[in-house]
Scaffold this motif. Sequence first.
Motif, PDB file in Angstrom:
ATOM      1  N   HIS A 493       0.835  -1.198   0.000  1.00 26.79           N
ATOM      2  CA  HIS A 493       0.000   0.000   0.000  1.00 26.79           C
ATOM      3  C   HIS A 493       0.876   1.258   0.000  1.00 26.79           C
ATOM      4  CE1 HIS A 493      -3.741  -2.157   0.318  1.00 26.79           C
ATOM      5  NE2 HIS A 493      -3.356  -2.793   1.413  1.00 26.79           N
ATOM      6  N   ARG A 494       0.243   2.404  -0.121  1.00 27.62           N
ATOM      7  CA  ARG A 494       0.960   3.673  -0.334  1.00 27.62           C
ATOM      8  C   ARG A 494       1.058   4.453   0.972  1.00 27.62           C
ATOM      9  NH1 ARG A 494       1.154   7.285  -4.874  1.00 27.62           N
ATOM     10  NH2 ARG A 494       2.677   8.892  -4.363  1.00 27.62           N
ATOM     11  N   VAL A 495       2.215   5.012   1.234  1.00 30.51           N
ATOM     12  CA  VAL A 495       2.422   5.891   2.391  1.00 30.51           C
ATOM     13  C   VAL A 495       3.057   7.187   1.910  1.00 30.51           C
ATOM     14  CG1 VAL A 495       3.757   6.250   4.501  1.00 30.51           C
ATOM     15  CG2 VAL A 495       2.585   4.085   4.142  1.00 30.51           C
ATOM     16  N   ILE A 496       2.535   8.301   2.406  1.00 30.43           N
ATOM     17  CA  ILE A 496       3.115   9.620   2.144  1.00 30.43           C
ATOM     18  C   ILE A 496       3.545  10.189   3.491  1.00 30.43           C
ATOM     19  CG2 ILE A 496       2.669  11.960   1.309  1.00 30.43           C
ATOM     20  CD1 ILE A 496       0.514  10.740  -0.536  1.00 30.43           C
ATOM     21  N   LEU A 497       4.829  10.472   3.656  1.00 29.35           N
ATOM     22  CA  LEU A 497       5.361  10.995   4.909  1.00 29.35           C
ATOM     23  C   LEU A 497       5.664  12.485   4.744  1.00 29.35           C
ATOM     24  CD1 LEU A 497       7.824   8.068   5.777  1.00 29.35           C
ATOM     25  CD2 LEU A 497       5.502   8.428   6.646  1.00 29.35           C
ATOM     26  N   ASN A 498       4.878  13.333   5.386  1.00 31.83           N
ATOM     27  CA  ASN A 498       5.078  14.781   5.294  1.00 31.83           C
ATOM     28  C   ASN A 498       6.151  15.236   6.279  1.00 31.83           C
ATOM     29  OD1 ASN A 498       3.129  15.268   3.300  1.00 31.83           O
ATOM     30  ND2 ASN A 498       1.471  15.375   4.812  1.00 31.83           N
ATOM     31  N   PRO A 499       6.988  16.199   5.865  1.00 24.62           N
ATOM     32  CA  PRO A 499       8.028  16.697   6.777  1.00 24.62           C
ATOM     33  C   PRO A 499       7.472  17.613   7.861  1.00 24.62           C
ATOM     34  CG  PRO A 499       8.115  17.872   4.698  1.00 24.62           C
ATOM     35  CD  PRO A 499       7.103  16.783   4.524  1.00 24.62           C
ATOM     36  N   ASP A 500       6.236  18.095   7.660  1.00 20.40           N
ATOM     37  CA  ASP A 500       5.605  18.945   8.672  1.00 20.40           C
ATOM     38  C   ASP A 500       4.108  18.629   8.711  1.00 20.40           C
ATOM     39  OD1 ASP A 500       4.873  19.935   6.236  1.00 20.40           O
ATOM     40  OD2 ASP A 500       5.555  21.975   6.595  1.00 20.40           O
ATOM     41  N   ASN A 501       3.442  19.156   9.724  1.00 15.80           N
ATOM     42  CA  ASN A 501       2.009  18.904   9.894  1.00 15.80           C
ATOM     43  C   ASN A 501       1.228  19.823   8.961  1.00 15.80           C
ATOM     44  OD1 ASN A 501      -0.626  18.452  10.678  1.00 15.80           O
ATOM     45  ND2 ASN A 501      -0.162  18.477  12.878  1.00 15.80           N
ATOM     46  N   ARG A 502       0.703  19.265   7.890  1.00 18.32           N
ATOM     47  CA  ARG A 502      -0.005  20.070   6.898  1.00 18.32           C
ATOM     48  C   ARG A 502      -1.477  20.249   7.223  1.00 18.32           C
ATOM     49  NH1 ARG A 502       1.171  18.662   0.826  1.00 18.32           N
ATOM     50  NH2 ARG A 502      -0.017  20.600   0.752  1.00 18.32           N
ATOM     51  N   GLY A 503      -1.953  19.586   8.264  1.00 18.00           N
ATOM     52  CA  GLY A 503      -3.350  19.706   8.633  1.00 18.00           C
ATOM     53  C   GLY A 503      -4.204  18.617   8.003  1.00 18.00           C
ATOM     54  N   PHE A 504      -5.418  18.482   8.531  1.00 13.73           N
ATOM     55  CA  PHE A 504      -6.315  17.409   8.130  1.00 13.73           C
ATOM     56  C   PHE A 504      -6.726  17.533   6.666  1.00 13.73           C
ATOM     57  CE2 PHE A 504     -10.614  15.582   7.751  1.00 13.73           C
ATOM     58  CZ  PHE A 504     -10.402  14.301   8.252  1.00 13.73           C
ATOM     59  N   ALA A 505      -7.173  18.703   6.245  1.00 10.00           N
ATOM     60  CA  ALA A 505      -7.671  18.863   4.880  1.00 10.00           C
ATOM     61  C   ALA A 505      -6.570  18.641   3.853  1.00 10.00           C
ATOM     62  CB  ALA A 505      -8.286  20.255   4.710  1.00 10.00           C
ATOM     63  N   ALA A 506      -5.403  19.277   4.054  1.00  9.81           N
ATOM     64  CA  ALA A 506      -4.315  19.169   3.078  1.00  9.81           C
ATOM     65  C   ALA A 506      -3.806  17.739   2.965  1.00  9.81           C
ATOM     66  CB  ALA A 506      -3.175  20.111   3.455  1.00  9.81           C
ATOM     67  N   ALA A 507      -3.687  17.043   4.113  1.00  7.58           N
ATOM     68  CA  ALA A 507      -3.207  15.662   4.076  1.00  7.58           C
ATOM     69  C   ALA A 507      -4.201  14.752   3.351  1.00  7.58           C
ATOM     70  CB  ALA A 507      -2.961  15.168   5.501  1.00  7.58           C
ATOM     71  N   ASP A 613     -11.225  22.095   1.473  1.00  5.46           N
ATOM     72  CA  ASP A 613     -10.690  23.455   1.534  1.00  5.46           C
ATOM     73  C   ASP A 613      -9.596  23.513   2.594  1.00  5.46           C
ATOM     74  OD1 ASP A 613     -10.183  26.173   1.664  1.00  5.46           O
ATOM     75  OD2 ASP A 613     -12.290  26.733   1.429  1.00  5.46           O
ATOM     76  N   GLU A 614      -8.363  23.818   2.172  1.00  8.26           N
ATOM     77  CA  GLU A 614      -7.222  23.802   3.075  1.00  8.26           C
ATOM     78  C   GLU A 614      -7.100  25.072   3.909  1.00  8.26           C
ATOM     79  OE1 GLU A 614      -3.663  22.680   0.993  1.00  8.26           O
ATOM     80  OE2 GLU A 614      -4.662  21.030  -0.080  1.00  8.26           O
ATOM     81  N   VAL A 615      -8.042  25.986   3.743  1.00  6.16           N
ATOM     82  CA  VAL A 615      -8.008  27.220   4.525  1.00  6.16           C
ATOM     83  C   VAL A 615      -8.201  26.945   6.012  1.00  6.16           C
ATOM     84  CG1 VAL A 615     -10.484  27.739   4.365  1.00  6.16           C
ATOM     85  CG2 VAL A 615      -8.845  29.626   4.554  1.00  6.16           C
ATOM     86  N   TYR A 616      -8.768  25.763   6.334  1.00  9.59           N
ATOM     87  CA  TYR A 616      -9.048  25.451   7.731  1.00  9.59           C
ATOM     88  C   TYR A 616      -7.829  24.902   8.466  1.00  9.59           C
ATOM     89  CZ  TYR A 616     -13.883  26.155   6.335  1.00  9.59           C
ATOM     90  OH  TYR A 616     -15.052  26.706   5.879  1.00  9.59           O
ATOM     91  N   GLY A 617      -6.707  24.786   7.785  1.00  8.47           N
ATOM     92  CA  GLY A 617      -5.438  24.462   8.446  1.00  8.47           C
ATOM     93  C   GLY A 617      -5.446  23.111   9.123  1.00  8.47           C
ATOM     94  N   ARG A 618      -5.092  23.118  10.418  1.00  4.62           N
ATOM     95  CA  ARG A 618      -4.922  21.854  11.138  1.00  4.62           C
ATOM     96  C   ARG A 618      -6.250  21.121  11.331  1.00  4.62           C
ATOM     97  NH1 ARG A 618      -1.225  22.974  16.340  1.00  4.62           N
ATOM     98  NH2 ARG A 618      -1.273  20.682  16.406  1.00  4.62           N
ATOM     99  N   GLY A 619      -7.364  21.830  11.289  1.00  2.07           N
ATOM    100  CA  GLY A 619      -8.633  21.117  11.410  1.00  2.07           C
ATOM    101  C   GLY A 619      -9.725  21.944  12.052  1.00  2.07           C
TER     102      GLY A 619
END
Length: 685
Positions: A493-507, A613-619
């Motif tokens: 399966h696929r895993v994407i590891l972000n270097p920082d916390n991009r928030g719920f919407a962006a992830a 919508d990624e405007v909501y940031g972390r969630g």
Amino acid sequence: MLIDRRPSRLSRWRAAYHRLPLPASIKKLLAAIYRRVLLGAVRAIRNAMNAGQTFISPSPVPQPQQAGLADYIIWGAIDWDLRHQRPQQLAQALGATGRRVIYVSSSLIDARHAGFELAPLDEQGRLFQVSLFAHGAPRIYAGAPNAAQVHQLLRSIGEVLLWSGSTRVISLVQHPFWCDIAGELPDSRLIYDCMDHHQGFDDNAPDILQLERRLVRDADLRLFTSDWLARQWPAQPHEPSAIVRNAADFAHFSSPPASVYRDRLQRRVIGYYGAIAGWFDAELVASIAEAFAQHVVLLIGADTAGVQARLRGCPNVEFMGEVPYGALPYYAHGFDVCIVPFRVTPLTLATNPVKVYEYLSAGKPVVSVDLPEMQQFGALVQVARDTPGFIAAITQALAPSTAEHLAQRQAFAAQQTWTHRADALITLAEHRDHAARVSVIVVTYNNLALTRACLESLERHREGIALQIIVVDNASSDATADFLAQWAADSGHRVILNPDNRGFAAANNQGLAVATGDYLVLLNNDTQVTSGWASTLQRHLQRNPELGLIGPVTNNIGNQAKVDVTYTSLAQMPQAARRFTCRHLGERVRQPTLAFFCVMMRRSTYTQIGPLDEVYGRGFFEDDDYCRRVEHAGLACACARDVFIHHQLSASFGQINQSERQALFEKNKAIYEAKWGPWVPHQHE
């Protein structure tokens, strides 16, 4: 080995009733009195006794479901004891493979609560007949069930599922009445076994025919007993169809029994057995009787069309009435020639007569009217286009058969058994190469134990689904990243590891961007899914094009999706969830806003609405926002009460201190209200 059962008392009464020498009009009057007066009184007494009663599952319990084998629920067009034909034969052949089979009787039990009556049909605990409870006990041919009856029947079959413990089901429908019930079973495939041209039956109501059109449209697989039947229905895109013809129990018919029927006057026998109904050509039989006055024309079966009265002037025509299935070889081996004297109508053009396979199993010559399905038999069956041709074919068939002819007939029949048909059915029903692909996006941020449990539950409850899992990690500071890297290497399966916390919407958007599924799921990592979750959510979307988003019920959430399901440990959760969902089959509640701990959408919905919508940031509020966008596009959101998913609630946000969480909530609420107006808080029912 198939198991013969003695006819029930009810079927013996029916057989005796059909043998009564009464005009058809009198028999119809007696039947009407029975249904309206006697049955009405019995129903009234039963309802009085059942008022307020809680259903308790009956005994015995079935043999446990074998790993890797589906259970088959056969939604009958006839009662088990009516006449032994395709429904019972397929049920027994499936049971012989080790699969459990539940045969749903066409006769319902009048009661005001959900439940069923049980009749074991074998000694191995794999084959049962159930009679479902439904208020009013409607006749399945008289019309479609109303909404209240559908609801009760769903609850009743839910009790059957709880009794049997079925976890993987093939729902094989043999009459359209069951369409709205059979299609709602969890982790099931809906298969329509189209045995007849229902438009050709006088007792099928118009709304039954409407249900058949919907059943053909919604079925995951359509089976037809003849080429003619298959041509009556347009092909459905992406959903397969197949011809699975009738057959014979070759072992039952191929060897002559110790005693064989002989005419008392030593006449040669021109024989027929089966239903003697509206499609039976009495005029053709009268001509046969006249042409072969020195022989006897023996007719075996229940006469429901007054044929005996019409042939009263034919002294060499004899009627035996209905005989048990087990006795048929006694008569078949006494026939000198077997006939199929049907009228040629749309109903008979569609038919693939079981009796022809059985006649050939006995090695007997067969003469039939010209029906499309006779072509498959080639020279083994003589086909006549008119009465003179039929008489000429009988004359030829009465000539002594050679050993070679007998062997050819039986060699063909030996390859056309119910075991062959059951094997074909299993291959078609249980292989899901064509299944729609479901992509699940799981966003993680620490909480490794919860993530591990979530992913394990996804793998445990794949149940034949083509499942793609995409995990997006938002820079977890525990051992999550290392675990996910190894998990991806092991599982593919696929895993994407972000270097920082991009928030719920962006992830989630990252996962959605690489997802390939026809259906897309956003799933929190603090959840555990249950049996049949994905296929059942998918079915709600398939059957209801007005839905944009569908979510499950859960133990822990701040809106109407929270239900009262009691368990004190996760070990108890699956059984508690099963009890709830089986008692809410097919139930769906419109809900303005779904919490995105678990939601499913079609790919077409995602293409139309776009990413979160990624405007909501972390969630906070990204789920409310997306639901408004779905609503604005003219689609609806709903909660499926027949899917339960355990939810820990706020596992990631629990790592943020209260003041920071409140500030984030207020900030995102203002963003939401600037777009959509005053926010309506989520509420429980």
